[in-house]
Every structure is written in C-alpha cells, then in structure tokens.
Design an enzyme around this catalytic site. Structure first.
Site, short mmCIF file in Angstrom:
data_model
loop_
_atom_site.label_atom_id
_atom_site.label_comp_id
_atom_site.label_asym_id
_atom_site.label_seq_id
_atom_site.Cartn_x
_atom_site.Cartn_y
_atom_site.Cartn_z
CG HIS A 1 -2.00 -1.04 1.10
ND1 HIS A 1 -3.06 -1.13 1.98
CD2 HIS A 1 -2.20 -2.05 0.19
CE1 HIS A 1 -3.86 -2.13 1.64
NE2 HIS A 1 -3.34 -2.71 0.56
CD GLU B 1 -2.14 4.27 3.27
OE1 GLU B 1 -3.33 4.52 3.52
OE2 GLU B 1 -1.78 3.40 2.43
CB CYS C 1 -5.88 -1.10 5.02
SG CYS C 1 -4.13 -1.55 5.05
CB CYS D 1 -1.48 1.06 6.20
SG CYS D 1 -0.97 0.38 4.60
#
Length: 334
Positions: free
Chosen positions: A261, A263, A289, A292
């Site tokens: 992801h 992040e 999410c 993260c």
C-alpha cells in the site's frame, strides 16, 4: 497572475499593456489571434476585417475560441496580460485560470476620439459622430459571436478611467497589481501536500486503485510512497499481482495480493533511508487499512490526514484513535 484588458477604443489599453510588459508580464492580444487568421487568408488587418473575422471565428468555433487559443500560449508560473477581451464568453474562459483579474479601461469619448486621431490610423473615423456610431455597434449585441463591450465592463473587477497623464495611468495600474498580488490565493498546507500526494499516486502500477502517501515533518516532505508490487517484482499492471490481475471482487482474496500500500511504502522507504518518522504527519489519498494503521502507530506518526474513504477502514480509524494518533479527513478540492 493573468490580467485581462477590456475597454473602449482609445481608452489606453495599449498603454496599460505596454506598462505591464515593461514590468515582466508576457503580452497576448485576442486581436492577434484574429490577425493570424487574416494573414492566412491574405487579407489586410483593417478594422472592418478584424471585426468580421472575429465574429466569424466565434460563430464557427465557439464564442470563447480566441480566449482559449490565447490561454494555450500562456507560460506556467509567469504573469501575463491578455488584451482585447470583448465578449462575456472570453471572460469566462479566462476566469478558468486560477488568478485572473479583468480590468476595464475607459475615458471620456472626446478624449478617446482625439487619441485615436493622433494615432493617424487610417481606420479612425473622421468625425466624432462616426466614432460614436462605430463604438455603439461594438458595445452591445444580442449575438454571442459579436463584440459585447458593455457586458464585459459589467464583469470587470476593476474599472480605470484614463483621463490624465501616462504617469498617473501607470501609477494606478501599479497600485492594482500590488493589491491583487497581496490578495493572491495560495493553497493551504493540507491542500498543498494532498495535491502532491495525488501526483505521487500517478506513479502507482496497481490494476485496482491508485493510492499514495506523503509523510511530512516540520512542513517538509521526508518520504513518499505509492501502491504497487515490491522492488524487483514485475509491476502489477504487467501481470505481477495475481489478485489485481484477476479483477477479484473488492475485499476478497486479499491474501493473494502482492501489492504494497501507499502508506506502507512511504514508511518502508523512510526506514530504508534511515529517516525517523517520529511526530510526523502522514497525508494519504485514501484512509489507511488496518495493516497500514499498525505500521503508522508503531512508526511514531502523530497525525493522519486522508482524502477519500477506504471501504474497510472502520477498525483502522478506531485503532488510530485509541493509540492517540490524530485523524481527520481532508474535504477540500485537490
């Protein structure tokens, strides 16, 4: 800054344009767009031909065509002046620019007539009555393709009466430019960093969604990341991720996803380069999410600002709140 000039014949628009050019503004005239068309047809740029060709271009290609062409010639980041704005559609096309100001220049008709005569231009009418009659034709019209100077005057943010010396005119223009510069809109820090995050997201190679994060400390970017397959692995959009390339339904087969992801990548990149994220702020194009979120908390990030909701972010946002990480949604344009 882009300054549009509208006004009556002989009012001093050319003098205003020349002054702004001497102060570093690039100069553009909608009349020059018409002259280019006349030159292609081998016709002289008489007053009648300019009016006829301008009306024809607006009628055939749209009432804002001249402004749209001139807008395409502007240099990003440089102040500009656009002369000979004559229709409301042209005003609206230029108002699409982020820092546009319309200035209407005028003077008493007798003063303007004498100025026009001193130019010794063959196009200038011989009598004041003829001068006023031609001006009336240009001032008002129900035809959107024709000149509508009175309507442009009503749309102008500032009106300048030029019935004095050139020095007085230039001093007044300088005052206006200073005032406009002082009131220029600058993006706030949230908008600034979120726009940068959106640009970072364009580097994403994920088949499903483009996401990016920007990590900031003391208003300085210290790390960025976008979603995609790990370093050295085929890009997602080249077949590198089985889940994304199978177009799996949202929220399913997450265990098969090879993409990191945005992040996550921003945090890992900081670690890779030995940069501490303690007390930093993370800007993300989507809410984080749960995975993260745990990385954000353990990295010492103190605030998360996100733009769009992520379908599975309820638990993540609750966990951030419990860990004392400030969270808020950016709702501005970006």
């Amino acid at each position: 800054m882009v300054i549009g000039l509208t006004g009556t014949n002989g009012s001093g628009k050319t003098a205003v344009g020349d002054f702004l050019k001497s102060r570093g503004f690039s100069y553009h005239s909608l009349s020059d767009e018409i002259r280019r068309e006349l030159e292609r047809e081998g016709r002289p740029a008489s007053r009648e031909n300019l009016i006829e060709m301008g009306n024809r271009l607006r009628r055939e290609l749209g009432p804002a065509v001249l402004a749209e062409r001139a807008r395409g010639r502007l240099e990003p980041g440089r102040n500009a002046v656009v002369d000979s704005v004559r229709t409301p559609a042209e005003v609206e096309a230029l108002r699409a620019l982020p820092d546009f100001h319309l200035l209407h220049v005028d003077a008493p008709v007798e003063v303007r007539f004498e100025r026009a005569r001193r130019r010794q231009d063959a196009r200038t009418p011989r009598t004041l009555d003829q001068f006023q009659a031609e001006e009336q034709r240009e001032t008002e019209s129900d035809d959107p393709a024709a000149q509508q100077l009175r309507a442009c005057q009503a749309l102008a943010g500032e009106k300048l009466v030029n019935n004095g010396t050139i020095e007085a005119l230039e001093a007044r223009v300088e005052e206006l430019v200073r005032a406009w510069s002082a009131g220029a809109l600058r993006p706030g820090w949230d908008e600034y960093f979120m726009r940068i995050a959106r640009i970072v997201a364009l580097r994403s190679n994920c088949m499903k969604r483009q996401v990016a994060a920007v990590i900031v400390k003391d208003r300085r970017i210290i790390s960025t990341g976008y979603n995609g397959t790990p370093r050295g692995v085929r890009n997602c959009n080249q077949g590198g991720c089985p889940r994304c390339n199978s177009l799996a339904p949202s929220g399913t087969a997450l265990e098969e996803c090879f993409c990191s992801h945005g992040e996550e990548n921003a945090i890992v990149q900081a670690a890779y380069h030995g940069t501490s994220l303690k007390e930093a702020t993370l800007y993300s194009t989507y809410a984080p999410c749960l995975i993260c979120t745990k990385m954000i908390i353990n990295a010492g990030i103190r605030e998360v600002i996100y733009s769009l909701e992520y379908p599975l972010n309820d638990s993540a946002l609750r966990l951030l709140e419990e860990a004392g990480v400030a969270v808020r949604q950016y709702r501005g344009e970006w």
